[in-house]
Scaffold this active site. Structure first.
Site, PDB file in Angstrom:
ATOM      1  N   ARG A   1      -9.925   2.103  75.658  1.00 53.63           N
ATOM      2  CA  ARG A   1     -10.092   0.658  75.783  1.00 53.63           C
ATOM      3  C   ARG A   1      -8.875   0.023  75.134  1.00 53.63           C
ATOM      4  NH1 ARG A   1     -15.314  -2.119  73.158  1.00 53.63           N
ATOM      5  NH2 ARG A   1     -14.133  -1.506  71.306  1.00 53.63           N
TER       6      ARG A   1
ATOM      7  N   TYR B   1     -43.958 -17.718  87.679  1.00 58.69           N
ATOM      8  CA  TYR B   1     -43.025 -17.709  88.811  1.00 58.69           C
ATOM      9  C   TYR B   1     -43.224 -16.476  89.677  1.00 58.69           C
ATOM     10  CZ  TYR B   1     -40.345 -21.576  86.839  1.00 58.69           C
ATOM     11  OH  TYR B   1     -39.957 -22.798  86.364  1.00 58.69           O
TER      12      TYR B   1
ATOM     13  N   MET C   1     -37.732 -20.048  81.295  1.00 57.70           N
ATOM     14  CA  MET C   1     -36.680 -20.568  80.417  1.00 57.70           C
ATOM     15  C   MET C   1     -37.209 -20.870  79.009  1.00 57.70           C
ATOM     16  SD  MET C   1     -34.196 -23.857  80.948  1.00 57.70           S
ATOM     17  CE  MET C   1     -33.415 -23.270  82.442  1.00 57.70           C
TER      18      MET C   1
ATOM     19  N   LYS D   1     -18.190  -9.962  63.795  1.00 65.58           N
ATOM     20  CA  LYS D   1     -17.772 -10.600  65.064  1.00 65.58           C
ATOM     21  C   LYS D   1     -18.990 -11.161  65.806  1.00 65.58           C
ATOM     22  CE  LYS D   1     -18.030  -6.111  67.356  1.00 65.58           C
ATOM     23  NZ  LYS D   1     -17.289  -4.880  67.625  1.00 65.58           N
TER      24      LYS D   1
HETATM   25  C1  LIG Z   1     -17.817  -3.795  66.874  1.00 64.04           C
HETATM   26  C2  LIG Z   1     -16.941  -2.781  66.226  1.00 64.04           C
HETATM   27  C3  LIG Z   1     -17.405  -1.999  65.150  1.00 64.04           C
HETATM   28  C4  LIG Z   1     -18.844  -1.998  64.697  1.00 64.04           C
HETATM   29  O1  LIG Z   1     -19.602  -1.178  65.572  1.00 64.04           O
HETATM   30  P1  LIG Z   1     -21.170  -0.932  65.328  1.00 64.04           P
HETATM   31  O2  LIG Z   1     -21.546   0.009  66.414  1.00 64.04           O
HETATM   32  O3  LIG Z   1     -21.828  -2.258  65.502  1.00 64.04           O
HETATM   33  O4  LIG Z   1     -21.312  -0.407  63.972  1.00 64.04           O
HETATM   34  C5  LIG Z   1     -16.485  -1.178  64.519  1.00 64.04           C
HETATM   35  N1  LIG Z   1     -15.198  -1.102  64.931  1.00 64.04           N
HETATM   36  C6  LIG Z   1     -14.736  -1.819  65.972  1.00 64.04           C
HETATM   37  C7  LIG Z   1     -13.313  -1.682  66.378  1.00 64.04           C
HETATM   38  C8  LIG Z   1     -15.585  -2.667  66.656  1.00 64.04           C
HETATM   39  O5  LIG Z   1     -15.121  -3.363  67.708  1.00 64.04           O
END
Ligand SMILES: *Cc1c(COP(=O)(O)O)cnc(C)c1O
Length: 359
Positions: free
Chosen positions: A131, A256, A304, A35
């Protein structure tokens, strides 16, 4: 190489890290998490390197799955947030995406959905992270409903996610696992729970499928962790070079707001790298940069396009010298601590202006 910052992606390191997953969880299948543009490493590059050596890929959203299919990725793809409406169900069917079902609305949508090509589904159970996911009370009935759905192919699988697996001393993971197990053992289907932290820290949770993300990219999943502790190799090296060396007097203020003042007459280096490239603006004075393989402290504000370095320790530095902002030899974990964030955010945040190259 020019002064443009580069992110060098080491696919041999990626394969090594996958071997670490396989060695830690030898009896589990691997759902590799790609992802958020493969944690900032480039979705297609990483997916192509992994598709033939993992059992499935996981993305967060339907659109990410479609990008993979359009690029010719054929392995199973799981959408961790599932679909939100009918249109996304159509897209999931058209692109053979597997959906995570995490609320009763999605169960209802699937019950009403008509298709000639049923979808594979994963039912997500909330075992304590609070969640996504069905409560342990609602899960068994939702599972039966999904299993009976014409639009769902085969037995749904079960999934849960840990909130505290980054801390091997935290008993919450064990509590979540036991709760999940109680439900899963009654339903008799394949299950998945372990993210990277649990893969390395909680072997009893490995089950049928593990879901590594951050460890594949060579980053420790643990609080205050370092990659070498778990024999992980950083996949991304963020690099740039010195574009100027200037000499200032004691008392001169740098950059800055003049937040850093030269304590003596000294050389200050300017590196072509800033928050516009994804380097964290909150990296404090003293954050290390690897210049010619030597640790040098950043001084003053991150701009930047540039950062400034204290060159008192490197009299031999020259314009054009290469620098590593994080990666091999300088763990991103350390930079994240100096910037009061986590490695995940730094990796995801490298911007499109940076040239990505394999090396
Ligand atoms: C992002 C995610 C993972 C991977 O987690 P890591 O800590 O990066 O290994 C696994 N399961 C779900 C549901 C996730 O959202």
């Amino acid at each position: 190489m020019g002064s443009a910052p580069r992110a060098v992606i080491d696919l041999a390191a990626l394969r090594h890290n996958l071997e670490r997953v396989r060695a830690a969880a030898p009896n589990s299948r691997v759902l590799a998490v790609v992802k958020a543009n493969a944690y900032g490493h480039g979705l297609l590059r990483i997916a192509k390197a992994l598709e033939s050596v993992v059992d499935a890929l996981a993305v967060a959203r339907v659109g990410e799955g479609i990008s993979l299919r359009q690029a010719g990725i054929f392995c199973p793809i799981v959408v961790l947030e599932g679909g939100t409406d009918r249109q996304e169900l159509d897209l999931a069917v058209a692109h053979r995406l597997e959906l995570v079902v995490h609320n009763l609305e999605q169960v209802k949508q699937l019950q009403q959905y008509k298709t000639h090509t049923p979808l594979a589904c994963w039912l997500k159970i909330d075992s304590g992270m609070h969640r996504l996911g069905l409560s342990t009370v609602a899960a068994p009935a939702a599972y039966q409903a999904l299993a009976a759905c014409r639009a769902v192919s085969g037995k749904p699988r079960l999934m849960t996610h840990f909130a505290n697996a980054d801390d091997p001393a935290d008993p919450a993971t064990q509590t979540q696992w036991q709760l999940f197990q109680t439900i899963a053992s009654e339903l008799g289907t394949e299950v998945s729970a372990a993210n990277s932290g649990a893969i390395l820290g909680w072997p009893e949770t490995h089950a049928d499928w593990v879901r590594p993300g951050i460890m594949l990219y060579g980053v420790s999943p643990f609080l205050n962790g370092r990659p070498e502790t778990d024999d992980l190799r950083p996949v991304m090296s963020l690099q740039s070079q010195l574009i100027a060396i200037n000499h200032y007097k004691k008392g001169d203020a740098i950059g800055y707001s003049g937040s850093w003042v030269c304590p003596q007459d000294m050389a200050v280096g300017v590196l072509s790298m800033g928050y516009g490239d994804g380097y964290p603006r909150h990296a404090a004075s003293g954050t290390p940069v690897l210049l010619n393989g030597q640790r040098v402290p950043l001084v003053g504000r991150v701009s930047m396009d540039m950062i400034t370095l204290d060159l008192r320790g490197c009299p031999g530095a020259r314009v054009g010298d290469p620098a590593i902002l994080w990666g091999a030899g300088l763990p991103v974990e350390e930079i994240a601590e100096a910037a009061n964030t986590i490695p995940y955010q730094l990796l995801c945040g490298v911007t499109a202006r940076v040239d990505f190259v394999e090396g």
